[in-house]
Design a protein around this motif. Sequence first.
Motif, PDB file in Angstrom:
ATOM      1  N   LEU A 162       0.820  -1.205   0.000  1.00 48.99           N
ATOM      2  CA  LEU A 162       0.000   0.000   0.000  1.00 48.99           C
ATOM      3  C   LEU A 162       0.859   1.262   0.000  1.00 48.99           C
ATOM      4  N   THR A 255      -9.476  -3.723  -6.564  1.00 45.72           N
ATOM      5  CA  THR A 255      -8.032  -3.583  -6.368  1.00 45.72           C
ATOM      6  C   THR A 255      -7.290  -4.415  -7.411  1.00 45.72           C
ATOM      7  N   LEU A 259      -3.467  -6.360  -3.207  1.00 42.97           N
ATOM      8  CA  LEU A 259      -3.713  -5.483  -2.065  1.00 42.97           C
ATOM      9  C   LEU A 259      -5.091  -5.681  -1.453  1.00 42.97           C
TER      10      LEU A 259
END
Length: 272
Positions: A162, A255, A259
């Motif tokens: 992230l 996503t 993630l």
Amino acid sequence: MKSEPSRWSGLHEGRLSAMVDVARAAGDHTLTHFRSTGLVVDAKSDESPVTIADREAEQLVRRMITERFPDDTVQGEEFAETVGESSFRWVVDPIDGTKSFVCGVPLYSTLLALEKDGEPIGGVIYLPALGEIVVAASGLGAWYQQAGRAWQIACVSDRESLSDAVFVTSQVDSFAARGADAAYRSLESACRITRSWGDGYGYLLVATGRADLMVDPICNAWDVAAIMPVILEAGGEFTSWKGEKTVRGGDGFGTNGRLHQAVLAMLKDGSV
């Protein structure tokens, strides 16, 4: 097996190729009103904006589908669902991002999904003012095209952290509207870049690897029915905030897949 949309003509009795043609026609029609002088903007019951462009584009979609597939169900944002007798349902959002549209910002899209027995099997995200389109069908891959260029395979990014990710959403205060301020703050803090390049455009960015996660705190089926097959076929993940593979959970996020569990944990922890 991946195959270009130009080869989809015989699949599902022509519905997949029609899906692309209808979405393009509807999106192109919105351009007749885009940035026009004197565009009237009405407010719906939820205070969201709607224009003649939204209504005309959805009417065009309904007319084109009914002419070719009269037994199919059609669900849309602006008009009541037309219930058919076949196993197919079309779900249309004629202008996803009407707020961008009325401001003359080209980051709005036309979304069209094809479902069979309640499951999305095809989807289109078309940005008519940008000339960009992503289409997908189950088992056939996701494909991206810019105006005047050849189709190319759409693929999500390979980012695994992230801290390297680009997080996009449509409207920040929608997190607060569902009691998820903490989820937004956690994601913004964890990700490298946060931008409100949202609506269908945000999901197109994820599907083409330019963003890594797009989050909708509140959404309807027509906002994301086209999104699920696009994100999945591009190699990513799309679920509700509960982790369910549905477009009718009242929320959703897409996503690059790598993630997804980390984002899901933040959404669960940061919501009331």
